[in-house]
Design an enzyme around this catalytic site. Structure first.
Site, PDB file in Angstrom:
ATOM      1  N   CYS A 197       0.841  -1.191   0.000  1.00  0.00           N
ATOM      2  CA  CYS A 197       0.000   0.000   0.000  1.00  0.00           C
ATOM      3  C   CYS A 197       0.880   1.246   0.000  1.00  0.00           C
ATOM      4  O   CYS A 197       1.787   1.366   0.835  1.00  0.00           O
ATOM      5  CB  CYS A 197      -0.905  -0.012   1.240  1.00  0.00           C
ATOM      6  SG  CYS A 197      -1.859   1.504   1.439  1.00  0.00           S
TER       7      CYS A 197
ATOM      8  N   CYS B 142      -6.429  -2.202   0.508  1.00  0.00           N
ATOM      9  CA  CYS B 142      -5.593  -2.301   1.702  1.00  0.00           C
ATOM     10  C   CYS B 142      -6.500  -2.558   2.907  1.00  0.00           C
ATOM     11  O   CYS B 142      -7.413  -1.763   3.171  1.00  0.00           O
ATOM     12  CB  CYS B 142      -4.792  -1.020   1.915  1.00  0.00           C
ATOM     13  SG  CYS B 142      -3.767  -1.065   3.416  1.00  0.00           S
TER      14      CYS B 142
ATOM     15  N   ASP C 299      21.438  -6.906 -18.089  1.00  0.00           N
ATOM     16  CA  ASP C 299      21.346  -7.858 -16.981  1.00  0.00           C
ATOM     17  C   ASP C 299      20.309  -8.920 -17.337  1.00  0.00           C
ATOM     18  O   ASP C 299      19.121  -8.622 -17.486  1.00  0.00           O
ATOM     19  CB  ASP C 299      20.932  -7.110 -15.709  1.00  0.00           C
ATOM     20  CG  ASP C 299      20.800  -8.019 -14.496  1.00  0.00           C
ATOM     21  OD1 ASP C 299      21.007  -9.246 -14.629  1.00  0.00           O
ATOM     22  OD2 ASP C 299      20.489  -7.503 -13.408  1.00  0.00           O
TER      23      ASP C 299
END
Length: 448
Positions: free
Chosen positions: A206, A228, A356
């Protein structure tokens, strides 16, 4: 009209003609040249267009293509950047390619790289931004997802009058207040069921209190009907809603948006999101549902997005993969295939791919082992990393053939046992493979 604008535009167009006529390529160099001669060339080139910008991690290219198809049904030809050249030099090249407007306002629908957006909005004032999603991608270049979103917001705030049309199922797009007005699209196709995201999912804290988000519906990754339990943060109200899913195959999907039934000729839940975003744009501009239905049903595969290429007697489906979430969605799409298939995995690590390649370890290659895949080819600059990853995933070493060049990959594909082949490739690997296929006459006009 400034002489510098005219000179830069003329030089860019001439270099484009030279490249296309004699070298069969060059999607970004004309823009790079024009920018060098006139850094403000984009301001001049784009002044007569209503601009829609599509940005985000995954889905930009197909979403852009679908928006173009929809708007063309209603408004005629639409300018766009179909080759995926989505950095500023590519955007300038796109406008250099445009026919003369003769003073008439026209649409331009532009896919723009997240990190390039702030450079583009220095000169272009879009009237609509479309946000697809933000997932961890090319961390050497973008950083974490919050850094990526900040890059986007930095670009958007330079066009404060523009509306943001965002994926409401993505928590990050509801995490920061904006000057720009916002409307949302998303999924409302299931009854509420209390659940949590998978433990290996990014972006589920959240933004107000840092509590782990809960969900009443999840489509994939961190997308869904979130809330939430510790504060009042929750998914915003959706203006455009997908309310039902129909048949989903590895090559098509049917669904209902705002009471209208649609179908697209590509597979995967992730592509339904792309169609939902495009349909939301169509509704925003009051395109009739029947026209949008015709546009979405148009079966023309976009550059590297489930293109089917005939190599010898093999039907090869070429799919771009570039990050764990996108890869996992591709694997889920492949799971729907009703036939046996062979697999080709091409891994590069150039700037446009992300240098990467550790992201391949977060991809769920293990799910491929549920299929009987008789042969696997690995290629690209980091083919050894790819081979090792597949071995760890559980694919037998004697099934994997590691090939050093794309010519060898192309030569070997007709020797595979199955009629169907899936080719999963990173961005520059897609470009290199298509270039080789074009040189060999297998793909016509394949390298832009």
């Amino acid at each position: 009209m400034k002489i510098r604008h005219l000179f830069a535009a003329s030089a860019g167009k001439f270099s484009r003609w030279i490249l296309q006529t004699f070298f069969k390529g060059g999607s970004s160099y004309p823009g790079k040249l024009a920018l060098k001669l006139d850094p403000k060339i984009l301001d001049y080139l784009a002044k007569d267009y209503q601009v829609i910008v599509v940005t985000g991690t995954n889905g930009k290219t197909l979403t852009t293509a679908l928006i173009v198809k929809i708007l063309e049904q209603e408004f005629g030809p639409v300018l766009t950047n179909p080759t995926g050249s989505n950095m500023i030099q590519g955007i300038v090249s796109t406008f250099l390619d445009a026919p003369k407007n003769k003073g008439q306002k026209k649409f331009a629908v532009l896919e723009i790289d997240e990190a390039s957006l702030t450079k583009v909005t220095d000169f272009i004032q879009p009237e609509l931004f479309v946000f697809t999603n933000i997932f961890r991608d090319q961390m050497d270049r973008y950083g974490e997802i919050y850094s990526t979103y900040q890059m986007i917001l930095d670009g958007v705030k330079k066009a404060p009058q523009a509306t943001i049309l965002a994926n409401g199922d993505s928590p990050i797009f509801n995490s920061v207040a904006t000057i720009n007005p916002r409307v949302y699209y998303g999924f409302n196709h299931q009854a509420d069921v209390e659940q949590m995201a998978h433990y290996n999912t990014d972006g589920i804290l959240c933004p107000n209190c840092q509590h782990i988000l809960h969900y009443k519906m999840i489509t994939y990754a961190n997308l869904g009907k979130y809330y939430c339990p510790n504060c009042d943060f929750k998914r915003p109200e959706l203006t455009y809603q997908l309310t039902a899913l129909g048949e989903m195959t590895n090559t098509s999907s049917a669904f209902t948006i705002d009471g209208n039934d649609y179908q697209i000729e590509v597979g995967g839940m992730y592509n339904i999101y792309n169609a939902l975003a495009a349909t939301a744009v169509g509704e925003y501009y009051h395109v009739a549902p029947e026209k949008m239905k015709a546009a979405l049903a148009y079966d023309e595969k976009v550059f590297g997005r489930q293109e089917v290429i005939q190599i010898g007697d093999k039907k090869c489906t070429l799919v771009l993969v570039k990050n764990p979430v996108g890869l996992n969605q591709v694997i889920e799409m492949i799971d729907l295939a009703p036939y046996d298939f062979s697999l080709v995995c091409l891994l590069n690590a150039n700037y446009a791919d992300g240098v990467d390649v550790s992201w391949i370890w977060d991809g769920e290659y293990e799910n491929l082992t549920k299929h009987t895949i008789p042969q696997v080819i690995t290629g690209g600059e980091r083919r050894k990393d790819m081979t090792f990853r597949l071995k760890v995933a559980g694919i037998a070493e004697d099934k994997i053939q590691e090939l050093a060049t794309f010519d060898q990959v192309i030569a070997q594909i007709p020797q595979l046992e199955t009629e169907h082949v899936y080719i999963l490739a990173t961005y520059t690997a897609v470009l290199q493979l298509r270039k080789k296929l074009t040189e060999q006459g297998i793909l016509k006009g394949g390298q832009k």
